[in-house]
Design an enzyme around this catalytic site. Structure first.
Site, short mmCIF file in Angstrom:
data_model
loop_
_atom_site.label_atom_id
_atom_site.label_comp_id
_atom_site.label_asym_id
_atom_site.label_seq_id
_atom_site.Cartn_x
_atom_site.Cartn_y
_atom_site.Cartn_z
N LEU A 1 0.83 -1.21 0.00
CA LEU A 1 0.00 0.00 0.00
C LEU A 1 0.86 1.26 0.00
CD1 LEU A 1 -2.82 -1.03 2.52
CD2 LEU A 1 -2.89 -1.12 0.03
N CYS A 2 1.96 1.22 -0.73
CA CYS A 2 2.83 2.41 -0.81
C CYS A 2 3.22 2.68 -2.27
CB CYS A 2 4.07 2.23 0.06
SG CYS A 2 4.93 0.67 -0.10
N GLY A 3 2.25 2.52 -3.15
CA GLY A 3 2.49 2.84 -4.55
C GLY A 3 3.54 1.93 -5.18
#
Length: 288
Positions: free
Chosen positions: A87-89
Site C-alpha cells: 500500500l505504498c504505490g
C-alpha cells in the site's frame, strides 16, 4: 443498470474504504515527518564520515585491511532494502525492478541479503539465493539494526564468501520523489580527499596512534555500518512518503467513485419515479 440497493451498498462500501485511506494517510504523514527529520539529521554525519575516511585512507596508503582487499567478483551479494508492508504505490516495485536489472547480466554467483518482507517474498518465489533476511524491523530504525546487517556482510566478505557487496535502497528526494539507488559497500572504496584552495587534491600527514592498521580497523567497520544505517533511514522515509501519496490518491479516487455512483443512483431513482408516474397515468387513462 444496477438497482438502487446495489448502488447504495457500493457507495457505503467505498465511503468506508475512503475513511480507512484517509486515516492511513494521516498516520503515514506523521511517521514521514519523523523519518524525514532523522534522514536530514543523519546526512551531515554520513558526509563527514565519508570525508574523514577519504583523507585518512589517503594518508594511510599502503595499509592492508580485509575490507579493502579487492578480489575478482566471483561471488556477489546485494543488500536489498524494501518495506515489510505494501500500500505504498510503486515503492517496492521500483526497488525490486532495479535489483532485477542490476543482477540480470551478472556473471557471478549471486546472493541476496533481503531487508524487508516484500523483497524477500518476491525473490524467494522466483528461486533466488537468499543468504540472509531481516524482516519486522519496525517503524523506528535503530543503529543496532544496521550493525547487525553490516556485521553479517563484513564477516562474509572477510571470510571470502562474498567478493563484492552492493547496497540497494530508496533515496528520499522529497515527498513526491523517491529514487532507487545502488552503492558499493565492499570492498570499501575510500573517496578522494578534499581539494585544497588551489583546486588540487590536498594531502595531510597524519600521526597514527597506536598504528594506521588499528585506526582503519575501527574506522572501516563504522563506515560500512553508517552506510547501511543511512540506507535504512532513507528507505524508511521514502516508504512513508510513498504510502502517504498513495493513500492520498486513493482517497481522491474514492471520492470520484462516490460522485459517479451517486449520479448513477440519482438517475436510477429518477427513472424509477418516472416509470411509476407513467404507470399511474396509464392506469388512470385505462379506467376512463
Amino acid at each position: 443498470m444496477p438497482s438502487l440497493r446495489d448502488l447504495r451498498r457500493r457507495i457505503k462500501s467505498i465511503k468506508s474504504t475512503q475513511q480507512i485511506t484517509k486515516a492511513m494517510k494521516a498516520v503515514s504523514a506523521a511517521k514521514m515527518r519523523r523519518a524525514q527529520e532523522q534522514v536530514l539529521s543523519a546526512r551531515p554525519y554520513a558526509r563527514r564520515m565519508k570525508d574523514v575516511l577519504g583523507r585518512v585512507a589517503t594518508a594511510a596508503a599502503g595499509v592492508k585491511h580485509p575490507l579493502l582487499e579487492v578480489r575478482e567478483p566471483r561471488r556477489v551479494a546485494y543488500v536489498l532494502i524494501t518495506a515489510d508492508r505494501g500500500l505504498c504505490g510503486g515503492f517496492n516495485a521500483n526497488l525490486i525492478r532495479r535489483t532485477v536489472q542490476e543482477t540480470k547480466n551478472i556473471n557471478a554467483e549471486l546472493s541476496l541479503v533481503c531487508v524487508g518482507r516484500k523483497g524477500r517474498d518476491y525473490f524467494r518465489r522466483r528461486g533466488y539465493n537468499i543468504a540472509q533476511q531481516y524482516v519486522g524491523l519496525g517503524e523506528t530504525i535503530k543503529l543496532s539494526h544496521a550493525q547487525e546487517v553490516a556485521r553479517y556482510v563484513m564477516d562474509k566478505y572477510a571470510a571470502g564468501e562474498f567478493d563484492a557487496v552492493y547496497l540497494i535502497y530508496s533515496e528520499f528526494v522529497n515527498v513526491l520523489v523517491q529514487r532507487p539507488k545502488v552503492v558499493k559497500l565492499l570492498p570499501v572504496e575510500p573517496p578522494e580527499g578534499q581539494e585544497n584552495g588551489e583546486g588540487k587534491p590536498g594531502r595531510v600527514e597524519y600521526i597514527f596512534e597506536p598504528s594506521a592498521e588499528s585506526v582503519l580497523s575501527e574506522l572501516l567497520p563504522m563506515y560500512v555500518e553508517n552506510m547501511v544505517f543511512h540506507g535504512l533511514l532513507e528507505s524508511k522515509a521514502s516508504e512513508h512518503s510513498a504510502r502517504m501519496t498513495a493513500m492520498d490518491n486513493a482517497t481522491k479516487n474514492a471520492g470520484d467513485m462516490i460522485d459517479r455512483l451517486t449520479l448513477s443512483m440519482n438517475r436510477a431513482r429518477q427513472a424509477a419515479i418516472t416509470k411509476e408516474i407513467s404507470e399511474i397515468v396509464g392506469g388512470a387513462a385505462a379506467l376512463e
